[in-house]
Design an enzyme around this catalytic site. Structure first.
Site, PDB file in Angstrom:
ATOM      1  N   SER A  39       0.835  -1.204   0.000  1.00  0.00           N
ATOM      2  CA  SER A  39       0.000   0.000   0.000  1.00  0.00           C
ATOM      3  C   SER A  39       0.865   1.247   0.000  1.00  0.00           C
ATOM      4  O   SER A  39       2.066   1.196   0.287  1.00  0.00           O
ATOM      5  CB  SER A  39      -0.929   0.016   1.221  1.00  0.00           C
ATOM      6  OG  SER A  39      -0.170   0.011   2.417  1.00  0.00           O
ATOM      7  N   SER A  40       0.233   2.362  -0.320  1.00  0.00           N
ATOM      8  CA  SER A  40       0.904   3.651  -0.340  1.00  0.00           C
ATOM      9  C   SER A  40       0.014   4.675   0.328  1.00  0.00           C
ATOM     10  O   SER A  40      -1.218   4.583   0.258  1.00  0.00           O
ATOM     11  CB  SER A  40       1.195   4.082  -1.782  1.00  0.00           C
ATOM     12  OG  SER A  40       1.764   5.368  -1.823  1.00  0.00           O
ATOM     13  N   THR A  42       0.119   8.846   2.594  1.00  0.00           N
ATOM     14  CA  THR A  42       0.659  10.196   2.669  1.00  0.00           C
ATOM     15  C   THR A  42       2.136  10.196   3.031  1.00  0.00           C
ATOM     16  O   THR A  42       2.923  10.957   2.482  1.00  0.00           O
ATOM     17  CB  THR A  42      -0.119  11.015   3.713  1.00  0.00           C
ATOM     18  OG1 THR A  42      -1.511  10.984   3.376  1.00  0.00           O
ATOM     19  CG2 THR A  42       0.355  12.459   3.742  1.00  0.00           C
ATOM     20  N   GLY A  44       4.315   7.256   3.364  1.00  0.00           N
ATOM     21  CA  GLY A  44       5.221   6.193   2.967  1.00  0.00           C
ATOM     22  C   GLY A  44       4.579   5.146   2.088  1.00  0.00           C
ATOM     23  O   GLY A  44       3.384   5.177   1.797  1.00  0.00           O
ATOM     24  N   ARG A  45       5.423   4.208   1.670  1.00  0.00           N
ATOM     25  CA  ARG A  45       5.004   3.087   0.845  1.00  0.00           C
ATOM     26  C   ARG A  45       5.426   1.815   1.567  1.00  0.00           C
ATOM     27  O   ARG A  45       6.511   1.748   2.143  1.00  0.00           O
ATOM     28  CB  ARG A  45       5.670   3.157  -0.532  1.00  0.00           C
ATOM     29  CG  ARG A  45       5.427   4.470  -1.248  1.00  0.00           C
ATOM     30  CD  ARG A  45       6.409   4.681  -2.400  1.00  0.00           C
ATOM     31  NE  ARG A  45       6.219   3.688  -3.451  1.00  0.00           N
ATOM     32  CZ  ARG A  45       5.283   3.785  -4.399  1.00  0.00           C
ATOM     33  NH1 ARG A  45       4.455   4.818  -4.408  1.00  0.00           N
ATOM     34  NH2 ARG A  45       5.173   2.876  -5.332  1.00  0.00           N
ATOM     35  N   VAL A  46       4.591   0.798   1.532  1.00  0.00           N
ATOM     36  CA  VAL A  46       4.845  -0.424   2.290  1.00  0.00           C
ATOM     37  C   VAL A  46       4.974  -1.601   1.333  1.00  0.00           C
ATOM     38  O   VAL A  46       4.156  -1.771   0.420  1.00  0.00           O
ATOM     39  CB  VAL A  46       3.722  -0.696   3.312  1.00  0.00           C
ATOM     40  CG1 VAL A  46       4.028  -1.950   4.120  1.00  0.00           C
ATOM     41  CG2 VAL A  46       3.557   0.500   4.252  1.00  0.00           C
ATOM     42  N   LYS A 114       8.501  -0.406   5.374  1.00  0.00           N
ATOM     43  CA  LYS A 114       7.900   0.904   5.119  1.00  0.00           C
ATOM     44  C   LYS A 114       8.993   1.886   4.731  1.00  0.00           C
ATOM     45  O   LYS A 114       9.951   2.088   5.476  1.00  0.00           O
ATOM     46  CB  LYS A 114       7.168   1.401   6.368  1.00  0.00           C
ATOM     47  CG  LYS A 114       6.618   2.816   6.245  1.00  0.00           C
ATOM     48  CD  LYS A 114       5.846   3.192   7.496  1.00  0.00           C
ATOM     49  CE  LYS A 114       5.329   4.616   7.426  1.00  0.00           C
ATOM     50  NZ  LYS A 114       4.516   4.968   8.599  1.00  0.00           N
ATOM     51  N   ASP A 216      -4.732   7.412  16.375  1.00  0.00           N
ATOM     52  CA  ASP A 216      -5.172   7.074  15.013  1.00  0.00           C
ATOM     53  C   ASP A 216      -5.646   5.626  14.944  1.00  0.00           C
ATOM     54  O   ASP A 216      -5.331   4.901  13.992  1.00  0.00           O
ATOM     55  CB  ASP A 216      -4.055   7.315  13.998  1.00  0.00           C
ATOM     56  CG  ASP A 216      -4.595   7.403  12.564  1.00  0.00           C
ATOM     57  OD1 ASP A 216      -5.810   7.631  12.405  1.00  0.00           O
ATOM     58  OD2 ASP A 216      -3.810   7.235  11.616  1.00  0.00           O
TER      59      ASP A 216
END
Length: 466
Positions: A39-40, A42, A44-46, A114, A216
């Site tokens: 997933s991507s 705000t 980072g990208r995982v 991440k 969160d």
């Protein structure tokens, strides 16, 4: 090195350590094989990755100067004996309290990596250092270790990029909700739901006992391993709260916290000082969503205007009042001191009904389950139930209790594994996958997450916070 009388020198032990560390350091793509993109968002990208075997080269010690090798060498009979076994790895045995980084991972272990995104000014990428959110996430993940928190394996700094390597979890609450709403078209079994919520509360209680607010909590951030262990993830908005660092308290650092559907009323009303009760409200929202398979307070978020002033979230407040009824000073004496109280009064009227009881009992016949939900949805944060008291609630003793290691125990349901895509068009550094297999991005916090399949070509998605 320090000079001593007579012209000799003393070897700085930290110099030896740093020299050895720098020689042994390996880049992220030399340490892990990227299996796919998860997933991507705000920040980072995982990616899903597997640990590669160590290189078959001369030892790092032999690559150092002879004087350094001599200083580091020890007789074989003086070498420390291994203090770890495969079974003691906390990634294999979640009951262990040992930190995951205390022993080298073994070949074939799967991790989630991440990568933080660099800042962007227009079309130009800038490297201004790590964000406050990223620094906070790294600090807290290094310090906090619990069965129901995602474990940080290591942090890698390479080519102005920062990578966080976490233990991997096959499922999350959002995926489980989607499976039951779209595939099985049946509610989550009551025993499974109780265990999911109990383990979530165990993790929340640990955070609050260490004076940490998550800020969160939402289904996409609550992971579940294939062994059935709940793991709270994404500490990017988490922070210590027993000693606020700014005079303005918690509000001074982050003015907008908690995803809108899970945001407590005191935050909507502009509270500048708040407590762990904001997390409990979010847990109540998650509980209701596990029960009904859809968000209970699904309001539209009002965006900031050009002056960057925070708007009053009238629609979200209205959704809460539709279920709980309008709040009155008798229920929450402190509401009259909230910064947005006058705005709340002026933007009414709000519905006067309180359909929470019929809403709940249409989905469950447990009176104890309804009682704990009501206590989580207490308007007054000072009266809202704590994580400690919630764990002692009689609801968790129904139908044999929750004293099991796996939330899936006794269930015949096999949940699909997490979707992983082949994608490399957005990140040249991690682009180790064939171009012919490139695809779009996978939703990480959308109700349109498909429920099955390991490697797929996904549709377009909305950005999520990672």
């Amino acid at each position: 090195m320090a000079t001593i009388p007579g012209g000799g020198t003393i070897m700085d032990p930290m110099h030896l350590y740093r020299a050895r560390r720098d020689k042994e350091r390996r880049g992220v793509l030399k340490t892990y094989k990227i299996l796919g993109f998860i997933s991507s968002g705000t920040y980072g990208r995982v990616y899903k990755a597997v640990l590669l075997p160590p290189p078959k080269t001369a030892s790092a010690k032999s690559a150092l100067p002879s004087s350094t090798r001599a200083a580091l060498s020890l007789p074989k009979d003086k070498l420390p004996s291994p203090s770890f076994t495969e079974d003691s790895d906390p990634l294999n045995n979640p009951e262990m309290c040992m930190r995951p980084g205390d022993r080298p991972a073994k070949r074939g272990d799967v991790f989630a990596i991440k990568k933080f995104k660099p800042d962007k000014e227009g079309d130009v990428l800038t490297y201004a250092g790590i964000s406050q959110s990223g620094a906070r996430e790294i600090m807290l993940n290094r310090e906090l270790h619990h069965r129901n928190l995602v474990s940080l394996r290591e942090v890698i700094l390479e080519d102005k990029s920062i990578y966080m390597v976490f233990e991997y979890a096959e499922h999350d609450f959002l995926q489980i909700i989607h499976y039951h709403s779209q595939t099985a078209r049946a509610s989550i079994p009551p025993s499974t739901l109780r265990r999911l919520l109990h383990q979530l509360l165990c993790g929340v209680h640990f955070l609050h006992s260490n004076f940490v607010l998550h800020r969160d909590l939402k289904p996409a951030n609550i992971l579940v391993t294939s062994q059935g262990v709940v793991k709270i993830g994404d500490l990017g908005l988490a922070r210590l709260w027993h000693k606020p660092l700014a005079q303005q308290g918690l509000y001074g650092g982050d003015k907008v916290v908690v995803t809108i559907w899970y945001r407590a009323p005191e935050l909507i009303l502009g509270a500048k000082h708040y407590t762990a009760a904001v997390d409990i409200w979010a847990v109540g929202c998650i509980y209701a969503e596990l029960l009904s398979l859809r968000p209970i307070f699904k309001g539209d978020e009002a965006k900031m205007d050009g002056k960057k002033s925070l708007p009053f979230q009238r629609d979200q407040m209205g959704k809460i009042c539709e279920v709980l009824g309008p709040v009155k000073p008798e229920q929450w004496p402190g509401i009259v001191h909230m910064p947005e109280y006058r705005t709340y009064q002026a933007t009414g009227p709000y519905p006067h009904s309180n359909p929470l009881a019929p809403w709940y009992h249409a989905r469950s016949n447990s009176s104890e389950g309804y009682d704990i939900l009501v206590k989580m949805f207490e308007w007054d944060p000072a009266r809202r139930i704590t994580a400690r008291d919630a764990l002692r609630h009689p609801w968790f003793q129904e139908e044999g209790g929750v004293d099991t290691k796996s939330v899936f125990e006794g269930s015949s349901i096999t949940y699909p594994t997490r979707r992983v895509t082949h994608e490399d068009n957005g990140d040249a550094k991690m682009g180790s996958l064939p171009q012919s297999m490139a695809g779009g991005r996978l939703p990480s916090s959308s109700n349109f997450r498909p429920a099955s399949g390991n490697i797929v070509q996904p549709a377009a998605r909305k950005k999520a916070r990672i």
